[in-house]
Scaffold this motif. Structure first.
Motif, PDB file in Angstrom:
ATOM      1  N   ARG A  80     -43.854 -24.158   3.109  1.00  0.00           N
ATOM      2  CA  ARG A  80     -43.199 -23.308   2.112  1.00  0.00           C
ATOM      3  C   ARG A  80     -44.217 -22.538   1.289  1.00  0.00           C
ATOM      4  O   ARG A  80     -43.870 -21.639   0.551  1.00  0.00           O
ATOM      5  CB  ARG A  80     -42.341 -24.177   1.188  1.00  0.00           C
ATOM      6  N   MET A  81     -45.511 -22.938   1.424  1.00  0.00           N
ATOM      7  CA  MET A  81     -46.551 -22.236   0.672  1.00  0.00           C
ATOM      8  C   MET A  81     -46.892 -20.929   1.388  1.00  0.00           C
ATOM      9  O   MET A  81     -47.354 -20.945   2.538  1.00  0.00           O
ATOM     10  CB  MET A  81     -47.791 -23.110   0.567  1.00  0.00           C
ATOM     11  N   GLN A  82     -46.629 -19.822   0.668  1.00  0.00           N
ATOM     12  CA  GLN A  82     -46.766 -18.505   1.282  1.00  0.00           C
ATOM     13  C   GLN A  82     -48.166 -18.273   1.856  1.00  0.00           C
ATOM     14  O   GLN A  82     -48.313 -17.875   3.012  1.00  0.00           O
ATOM     15  CB  GLN A  82     -46.458 -17.443   0.212  1.00  0.00           C
ATOM     16  N   ALA A  83     -49.193 -18.562   1.046  1.00  0.00           N
ATOM     17  CA  ALA A  83     -50.565 -18.255   1.468  1.00  0.00           C
ATOM     18  C   ALA A  83     -50.924 -19.050   2.709  1.00  0.00           C
ATOM     19  O   ALA A  83     -51.494 -18.522   3.675  1.00  0.00           O
ATOM     20  CB  ALA A  83     -51.536 -18.582   0.336  1.00  0.00           C
ATOM     21  N   LEU A  84     -50.565 -20.331   2.711  1.00  0.00           N
ATOM     22  CA  LEU A  84     -50.882 -21.194   3.842  1.00  0.00           C
ATOM     23  C   LEU A  84     -50.200 -20.680   5.096  1.00  0.00           C
ATOM     24  O   LEU A  84     -50.801 -20.598   6.182  1.00  0.00           O
ATOM     25  CB  LEU A  84     -50.406 -22.615   3.516  1.00  0.00           C
TER      26      LEU A  84
END
Lengths: 360, 368
Positions: free
Chosen positions: A181-185
């Protein structure tokens, strides 16, 4: 043929087989024509092939004996088989690569049986592969063998096993990152996967030979083989991650919600609930991909690592046995085919078996 | 958390980058793309644009890129034609035919492409010399100097006539596409349109004095002259890629046709359609939905695998860039270029194939 006709057909097995062959070969006039044309083609091609393979072949002797005959030179294969399979490895120490091949074959056979899919295998497999590497290098002993002298079948199998074993855990992490859910990851994971999947493996191998020595800190320079292994692992990770993603997507969302409602955290729910189900679904796909990877290890020849294909090519440049490329390539093709064909049959069998006793 | 990850990845990149920079400084190389304009002192055997030693590296890489594009495009076309034919044969009712194709597919799929390429290049070099070239139908010559096929030669073509031809061809495509769409309403006009286009084109060409001819090669002395000559490396790579990928496409076609359910055939038969019409109107449109996306990734693989040219000495993109990296030492920049070019080739193939996919995809159904 309609269902009614099929039901009226004689139920005896031999009779059914006979009918199938008869309709399959001479059912309609078109079928008969095709059969006759192919039959003629086979009759035309088979005798010269058979003559080359068997009748005119030279089974023993020297290269001069072979050149005197028109057929295949199996004497060459008999004389150079050791070189094709083990290449330049020192002869007095050749029990090591032989043992490595045996160990890897046993590991493969054990890993292929669903009965042994336990925690021990996940730990034991990499340990065995690591031991194989040490054995090839002769590490804790007096007679070391540098990776430059490794060659033949053990190199093919070892690169395959090591890179696959390294890639799978990395790929699991990468596929989880891909769905995070982490955009950057997630963006980083997508970028990595798409980047790796867009470039040819040859480019990856050139990275290993040209770039990696420049990018690693000065003290960490290694041989060509480990460098190639590092890059290939990173490359395969992207491919396996895409397969894993397919498995993860196929796990119903309810499973994750149920795990969360039981109070399991992200890692525990992944480890205990999601991944076991996802992995189970991707195993047949993974086996197919592994066969593709085995065939792809032949590209090591491009950067001058002596894998089995390169060894076969080198065997045919021996001044005593110059130019028997056809025979050398046939032997190697047979080895690859045996593993590849066996693997794809196994994958089909596994798919049926897993489908039968799966959760659905 | 996210910041930590991004910072971690960035720091790895920075460390690797600075290592590269220091190594380059140590060897005495200046980072940057200035080397592209320097003169390259190697020859390139073949290409669509001329290249001689002394031309710039940038031009060398362009030649390589064009060679890769040429072999990929031809390979995709030939592999598709052969693959579709093989896929159909695999499904044929004849046990012998389908069995033969099955073993072809198994053998080709389970041996490495590189091994097959070694085999083909060995075969190409083992062909007889031009004087005793193997001749097929007096048109195709196989020799160890290369493969010679008839070429279509257009001479004395004026610009106006060329423009008319292009315009007619565009109009023909538009008409056929329109006809294709209207066929669903019971109208179709591709045949008259094609006939008309052929007539117009030949009339215009005849009026403008252009000549179209087929030039067939012929043995003259120690060599073969005329026609289109393919080098042994190009021929071996093309045959290798075609054979390998035709096997994969055959399997895709087979899977696609088998994915159309039995009831669809039965229903079409119940409507009184003949076998050819069933395949063309009922089965193929549905099968294509399965086939097209799979073929896309297959084409992408073909483009990437054409880089195996380095192993048999065809001057493709990878080969030229590798030579560039070795002669200039600018490995980092050279590999960066190759990666970017392959990325764009991939994107181009994907874009074209996605456009194809849209035309065959299920229409009128919005994804939920």
């Amino acid at each position: 043929m309609t269902a009614i006709e099929a039901a009226r057909m004689p139920s005896r097995r031999l009779g059914r087989l006979w009918t199938r062959w008869r309709t399959g070969l001479f059912g309609t006039w078109l079928n008969s024509a095709i059969t006759i044309i192919i039959g003629l083609l086979v009759l035309w091609l088979l005798p010269p092939l058979l003559r080359w393979l068997v009748l005119d072949a030279t089974w023993q002797g020297t290269s001069a004996d072979c050149l005197a005959q028109d057929g295949a030179c199996w004497a060459f294969v008999a004389a150079k088989l050791r070189f094709i399979v083990l290449a330049l490895y020192p002869i007095q120490l050749q029990w090591r690569p032989e043992l490595v091949c045996l160990l890897l074959a046993i590991l493969l056979a054990v890993a292929a049986m669903p009965r042994f899919w336990r925690r021990e295998l996940i730990v034991g497999g990499p340990v065995v592969i690591f031991l194989c590497c040490l054995l090839m290098a002769g590490y804790p002993g007096p007679s070391r063998v540098s990776p430059n002298q490794w060659g033949g079948l053990p190199v093919t199998l070892l690169v395959w096993a090591v890179c696959f074993a390294v890639s799978v855990p990395l790929a699991i992490l990468l596929s989880l990152a891909r769905r995070s859910r982490m955009q950057a990851l997630r963006l980083l994971a997508i970028g990595y996967i798409e980047f790796m999947r867009a470039i040819p493996m040859v480019a990856i191998l050139y990275f290993a030979t040209l770039m990696l020595p420049m990018a690693l800190p000065a003290g960490l320079s290694t041989d060509k083989m480990p460098r190639a292994m590092i890059m290939i692992s990173l490359f395969w990770t992207a491919y396996i991650a895409e397969i894993m993603r397919g498995g993860l997507q196929a796990v119903p969302i309810g499973q994750e919600e149920a795990a969360a409602s039981l109070g399991l955290g992200y890692w525990r729910s992944m480890r205990l609930i999601i991944l076991p189900q996802a992995l189970r679904m991707v195993i047949p796909g993974l086996v197919n991909q592994a066969i593709g990877f085995l065939l792809a290890t032949s590209l090591l020849a491009v950067i001058g690592i002596v894998d089995i294909l390169n060894a076969a090519k080198a065997a045919a440049t021996d001044p005593n046995w110059l130019g028997f490329y056809k025979e050398a390539f046939l032997v190697v093709a047979a080895i690859y085919f045996a593993i590849g064909y066996g693997g794809s049959r196994y994958s089909l069998w596994l798919e049926r078996r897993l489908g039968r006793c799966g959760p659905h | 958390m996210q910041l930590v990850i991004v910072a971690g990845v960035l720091s790895i990149v920075v460390v690797l980058g600075s290592n590269i920079a220091t190594t380059m400084a140590r060897i005495g190389l200046t980072p940057g793309f200035g080397f592209l304009e320097r003169a390259a002192n190697f020859e390139i055997g073949e290409g669509m644009i001329a290249f001689r030693a002394g031309d710039s590296y940038a031009r060398a890489i362009t030649v390589g890129l064009l060679n890769t594009a040429r072999i990929s495009l031809l390979g995709c076309c030939l592999a598709t034609i052969l693959g579709v034919a093989l896929g159909m044969m695999r499904l044929s009712g004849n046990v012998m035919l389908s069995g033969l194709v099955r073993w072809y597919v198994e053998i080709v799929r389970n041996t490495p492409l590189l091994l097959q390429l070694f085999f083909w290049i060995a075969l190409a070099h083992a062909l007889p010399p031009p004087r005793r070239a193997i001749t097929l139908l007096d048109a195709v010559f196989l020799s160890n100097r290369g493969v010679y096929v008839p070429a279509i030669v257009i001479s004395d073509l004026s610009l106006g006539a060329a423009l008319v031809v292009v315009a007619v061809f565009g109009g023909w495509i538009w008409l056929v596409r329109r006809g294709w769409r209207q066929k669903r309403a019971g109208l179709s006009a591709p045949l008259p349109a094609s006939l008309l286009s052929v007539l117009v084109v030949s009339a215009v060409l005849a009026a403008s004095g252009a000549k179209i001819g087929v030039e067939v090669s012929a043995i003259s002395g120690f060599n073969i002259r005329g026609g289109l000559s393919l080098t042994p490396e190009f021929a071996a790579l093309l045959v290798g890629l075609t054979v390998k990928f035709s096997a994969v496409i055959a399997e895709i076609v087979r899977a696609g046709i088998l994915s159309v359910r039995r009831e669809q055939w039965d229903a079409a038969r119940a409507l009184g359609l003949r076998r050819g019409k069933i395949i063309r109107l009922v089965v193929l449109p549905q099968a294509l939905r399965v086939i097209t996306p799979l073929t896309t990734s297959n084409y992408l693989d073909l483009v990437k695998d054409s880089s195996l040219a380095v192993a048999i000495g065809y001057p493709d993109l990878m080969n030229v860039v590798n030579t560039t990296a070795n002669t200039t030492g600018q490995a980092f920049e050279a590999l960066l270029i190759v990666v970017l070019l392959y990325l764009s080739l991939n994107l181009a193939v994907s874009a074209v194939m996605n456009a194809c996919n849209r035309t065959v995809a299920l229409r009128g159904e919005r994804p939920a």
